[in-house]
Design a protein around this motif. Structure first.
Motif, PDB file in Angstrom:
ATOM      1  N   LEU A 132       0.817  -1.213   0.000  1.00  0.00           N
ATOM      2  CA  LEU A 132       0.000   0.000   0.000  1.00  0.00           C
ATOM      3  C   LEU A 132       0.853   1.266   0.000  1.00  0.00           C
ATOM      4  O   LEU A 132       0.449   2.290  -0.533  1.00  0.00           O
ATOM      5  N   SER A 133       2.039   1.200   0.634  1.00  0.00           N
ATOM      6  CA  SER A 133       2.914   2.374   0.644  1.00  0.00           C
ATOM      7  C   SER A 133       3.986   2.290  -0.433  1.00  0.00           C
ATOM      8  O   SER A 133       4.905   3.107  -0.469  1.00  0.00           O
ATOM      9  N   LEU A 134       3.870   1.300  -1.308  1.00  0.00           N
ATOM     10  CA  LEU A 134       4.852   1.109  -2.375  1.00  0.00           C
ATOM     11  C   LEU A 134       4.558   2.115  -3.492  1.00  0.00           C
ATOM     12  O   LEU A 134       3.509   2.042  -4.137  1.00  0.00           O
ATOM     13  N   PRO A 135       5.447   3.097  -3.746  1.00  0.00           N
ATOM     14  CA  PRO A 135       5.150   4.106  -4.762  1.00  0.00           C
ATOM     15  C   PRO A 135       5.154   3.551  -6.178  1.00  0.00           C
ATOM     16  O   PRO A 135       4.470   4.064  -7.054  1.00  0.00           O
ATOM     17  N   SER A 136       5.953   2.504  -6.436  1.00  0.00           N
ATOM     18  CA  SER A 136       6.034   1.879  -7.758  1.00  0.00           C
ATOM     19  C   SER A 136       6.704   0.524  -7.592  1.00  0.00           C
ATOM     20  O   SER A 136       7.330   0.263  -6.564  1.00  0.00           O
ATOM     21  N   PRO A 137       6.592  -0.367  -8.608  1.00  0.00           N
ATOM     22  CA  PRO A 137       7.267  -1.664  -8.488  1.00  0.00           C
ATOM     23  C   PRO A 137       8.774  -1.557  -8.293  1.00  0.00           C
ATOM     24  O   PRO A 137       9.379  -2.426  -7.664  1.00  0.00           O
ATOM     25  N   SER A 138       9.373  -0.493  -8.805  1.00  0.00           N
ATOM     26  CA  SER A 138      10.830  -0.332  -8.668  1.00  0.00           C
ATOM     27  C   SER A 138      11.244   0.095  -7.266  1.00  0.00           C
ATOM     28  O   SER A 138      12.436   0.173  -6.964  1.00  0.00           O
ATOM     29  N   ALA A 139      10.268   0.368  -6.384  1.00  0.00           N
ATOM     30  CA  ALA A 139      10.603   0.811  -5.030  1.00  0.00           C
ATOM     31  C   ALA A 139      11.355  -0.262  -4.252  1.00  0.00           C
ATOM     32  O   ALA A 139      12.125   0.061  -3.347  1.00  0.00           O
ATOM     33  N   ILE A 140      11.146  -1.536  -4.602  1.00  0.00           N
ATOM     34  CA  ILE A 140      11.881  -2.601  -3.927  1.00  0.00           C
ATOM     35  C   ILE A 140      13.382  -2.419  -4.144  1.00  0.00           C
ATOM     36  O   ILE A 140      14.191  -2.671  -3.239  1.00  0.00           O
ATOM     37  N   THR A 141      13.766  -1.967  -5.337  1.00  0.00           N
ATOM     38  CA  THR A 141      15.177  -1.674  -5.612  1.00  0.00           C
ATOM     39  C   THR A 141      15.687  -0.602  -4.657  1.00  0.00           C
ATOM     40  O   THR A 141      16.778  -0.718  -4.079  1.00  0.00           O
ATOM     41  N   GLY A 142      14.914   0.457  -4.483  1.00  0.00           N
ATOM     42  CA  GLY A 142      15.297   1.507  -3.557  1.00  0.00           C
ATOM     43  C   GLY A 142      15.378   1.014  -2.126  1.00  0.00           C
ATOM     44  O   GLY A 142      16.272   1.406  -1.369  1.00  0.00           O
ATOM     45  N   ASP A 143      14.439   0.126  -1.743  1.00  0.00           N
ATOM     46  CA  ASP A 143      14.470  -0.444  -0.387  1.00  0.00           C
ATOM     47  C   ASP A 143      15.749  -1.242  -0.164  1.00  0.00           C
ATOM     48  O   ASP A 143      16.384  -1.142   0.891  1.00  0.00           O
ATOM     49  N   LEU A 144      16.132  -2.058  -1.162  1.00  0.00           N
ATOM     50  CA  LEU A 144      17.339  -2.878  -1.025  1.00  0.00           C
ATOM     51  C   LEU A 144      18.594  -2.012  -0.975  1.00  0.00           C
ATOM     52  O   LEU A 144      19.527  -2.292  -0.202  1.00  0.00           O
ATOM     53  N   LEU A 145      18.635  -0.950  -1.783  1.00  0.00           N
ATOM     54  CA  LEU A 145      19.777  -0.038  -1.742  1.00  0.00           C
ATOM     55  C   LEU A 145      19.868   0.642  -0.375  1.00  0.00           C
ATOM     56  O   LEU A 145      20.960   0.808   0.181  1.00  0.00           O
ATOM     57  N   SER A 146      18.722   1.015   0.183  1.00  0.00           N
ATOM     58  CA  SER A 146      18.713   1.649   1.502  1.00  0.00           C
ATOM     59  C   SER A 146      19.135   0.660   2.582  1.00  0.00           C
ATOM     60  O   SER A 146      19.830   1.041   3.541  1.00  0.00           O
ATOM     61  N   LEU A 147      18.732  -0.594   2.442  1.00  0.00           N
ATOM     62  CA  LEU A 147      19.162  -1.622   3.389  1.00  0.00           C
ATOM     63  C   LEU A 147      20.687  -1.795   3.317  1.00  0.00           C
ATOM     64  O   LEU A 147      21.363  -1.909   4.344  1.00  0.00           O
ATOM     65  N   GLY A 148      21.231  -1.784   2.093  1.00  0.00           N
ATOM     66  CA  GLY A 148      22.682  -1.844   1.918  1.00  0.00           C
ATOM     67  C   GLY A 148      23.373  -0.654   2.546  1.00  0.00           C
ATOM     68  O   GLY A 148      24.454  -0.782   3.135  1.00  0.00           O
ATOM     69  N   ALA A 149      22.740   0.536   2.476  1.00  0.00           N
ATOM     70  CA  ALA A 149      23.315   1.727   3.109  1.00  0.00           C
ATOM     71  C   ALA A 149      23.405   1.538   4.617  1.00  0.00           C
ATOM     72  O   ALA A 149      24.392   1.942   5.243  1.00  0.00           O
ATOM     73  N   GLY A 150      22.393   0.907   5.214  1.00  0.00           N
ATOM     74  CA  GLY A 150      22.431   0.632   6.650  1.00  0.00           C
ATOM     75  C   GLY A 150      23.561  -0.310   7.029  1.00  0.00           C
ATOM     76  O   GLY A 150      24.202  -0.144   8.072  1.00  0.00           O
ATOM     77  N   ILE A 151      23.825  -1.298   6.176  1.00  0.00           N
ATOM     78  CA  ILE A 151      24.927  -2.244   6.426  1.00  0.00           C
ATOM     79  C   ILE A 151      26.269  -1.526   6.323  1.00  0.00           C
ATOM     80  O   ILE A 151      27.182  -1.743   7.141  1.00  0.00           O
ATOM     81  N   PHE A 152      26.421  -0.645   5.336  1.00  0.00           N
ATOM     82  CA  PHE A 152      27.655   0.130   5.202  1.00  0.00           C
ATOM     83  C   PHE A 152      27.850   1.048   6.409  1.00  0.00           C
ATOM     84  O   PHE A 152      28.983   1.221   6.889  1.00  0.00           O
ATOM     85  N   TRP A 153      26.767   1.641   6.902  1.00  0.00           N
ATOM     86  CA  TRP A 153      26.840   2.511   8.077  1.00  0.00           C
ATOM     87  C   TRP A 153      27.347   1.718   9.280  1.00  0.00           C
ATOM     88  O   TRP A 153      28.214   2.175  10.029  1.00  0.00           O
ATOM     89  N   ALA A 154      26.814   0.514   9.441  1.00  0.00           N
ATOM     90  CA  ALA A 154      27.264  -0.345  10.538  1.00  0.00           C
ATOM     91  C   ALA A 154      28.742  -0.694  10.385  1.00  0.00           C
ATOM     92  O   ALA A 154      29.505  -0.673  11.359  1.00  0.00           O
ATOM     93  N   GLY A 155      29.157  -1.027   9.152  1.00  0.00           N
ATOM     94  CA  GLY A 155      30.566  -1.346   8.908  1.00  0.00           C
ATOM     95  C   GLY A 155      31.476  -0.178   9.256  1.00  0.00           C
ATOM     96  O   GLY A 155      32.546  -0.357   9.848  1.00  0.00           O
ATOM     97  N   ASN A 156      31.045   1.026   8.909  1.00  0.00           N
ATOM     98  CA  ASN A 156      31.810   2.229   9.242  1.00  0.00           C
ATOM     99  C   ASN A 156      31.970   2.382  10.753  1.00  0.00           C
ATOM    100  O   ASN A 156      33.062   2.661  11.255  1.00  0.00           O
ATOM    101  N   THR A 157      30.883   2.170  11.492  1.00  0.00           N
ATOM    102  CA  THR A 157      30.917   2.290  12.952  1.00  0.00           C
ATOM    103  C   THR A 157      31.857   1.259  13.570  1.00  0.00           C
ATOM    104  O   THR A 157      32.648   1.563  14.480  1.00  0.00           O
ATOM    105  N   LEU A 158      31.808   0.025  13.074  1.00  0.00           N
ATOM    106  CA  LEU A 158      32.654  -1.042  13.616  1.00  0.00           C
ATOM    107  C   LEU A 158      34.132  -0.788  13.316  1.00  0.00           C
ATOM    108  O   LEU A 158      34.994  -1.048  14.169  1.00  0.00           O
TER     109      LEU A 158
END
Length: 289
Positions: A132-158
């Motif tokens: 319902l909050s999905l703006p378009s089918p390609s939003a899953i790509t954006g979600d995965l990229l954002s999830l990857g950004a969170g992993i990189f942020w964690a790596g930076n902190t560690l």
């Protein structure tokens, strides 16, 4: 931390608004360059020494590469998905830190922390299942990229907590990140399309907010904090960032929000609360003190 998390929640809105005037790679490059110049001016004004040898060069470049990867993924991801969904994905960072700290920093995962992880990842699953909050089918790509950004942020902190960077000044630490981000982002401009889209006062204001408030001020304060507190402990307020991101995206940008987004937010917040709750023995010791 409340002020930091609000500014980071608002940062996604500012990034989205700045895309009306410039492409995401240019926004990444410009905010890093402007923020870096402001930090250099601050160091000159306060006579903070930056160039004395301290053995942090190579690990500083590694931390900078992780920082650059985080924001390149995040800003490209925001082209496809909403601020609310992106904010929830990026702010899974504390849970990746928790896992990494278990193996690298000796901060053991207890049963309660494991339960917090489970709740948080159930929240992530809800975000991906929410159509319902999905703006378009390609939003899953954006979600995965954002999830990857969170992993990189964690790596930076560690990397910072594990290395000599933990004893470096916050200004030097931030400048490593901004310098590498500028160098890494510049070549990507060739593939990012037209640099200028439609320059407006709103787009310029949003870009300057990111460079001056978020980059030059809040990141400097963040690096000062992570040198002085446990890596997993700083996440005690982190649930406020996705909360502010969800609310700012809905209120300021009119993004579609559904009950699943708020359920996901509740699960992630509950997970963070459990993960960062001090052991019962520490609570008793604090009460005795």
């Amino acid at each position: 931390m409340i002020g930091l998390t609000f500014s980071w929640g608002l940062n996604g809105v500012a990034a989205k608004l700045s895309y009306g005037g410039y492409n995401p790679i240019f926004v990444t490059l410009a905010r890093s360059a402007i923020g870096g110049l402001l930090v250099l001016w601050w160091c000159h004004y306060r006579r903070i020494r930056l160039f004395e040898p301290d053995g942090t060069l190579w690990v500083g470049l590694l931390a900078g590469a992780l920082f650059a990867g985080e924001f390149i993924l995040l800003f490209i991801g925001l082209e496809f998905t909403t601020v609310a969904r992106s904010s929830l994905m990026v702010n899974t960072m504390p849970f990746w830190v928790l896992i990494g700290a278990h193996f690298l920093l000796g901060e053991r995962i207890t049963l309660s922390k494991f339960l917090g992880l489970v709740l948080a990842f159930l929240g992530v699953g809800l975000v991906f299942s929410d159509k319902l909050s999905l703006p378009s089918p390609s939003a899953i790509t954006g979600d995965l990229l954002s999830l990857g950004a969170g992993i990189f942020w964690a790596g930076n902190t560690l990397v910072i907590k594990k290395s000599r960077l933990n004893s470096a000044g916050p200004e030097k630490l931030l400048l490593y990140q901004l310098l590498v981000t500028t160098v890494m982002a510049a070549p990507l401009l060739i593939w990012a399309g037209p640099i200028v889209r439609e320059v407006t006062l709103l787009a310029n204001t949003a870009l300057l907010f990111q460079a001056i408030v978020v980059v030059a001020f809040t990141y400097n304060l963040w690096f000062w904090l992570i040198r002085r507190y446990p890596a997993s402990g700083l996440a005690s307020f982190a649930f406020l960032t996705p909360a502010f991101g969800v609310l700012c995206g809905g209120v300021l940008l009119g993004e579609p929000l559904s009950i699943r987004i708020f359920l996901a937010l509740a699960l992630i917040a509950a997970g963070l609360t459990i993960v960062n709750r001090p052991p019962r023995r520490q609570i008793y010791e604090a009460n005795d003190a």
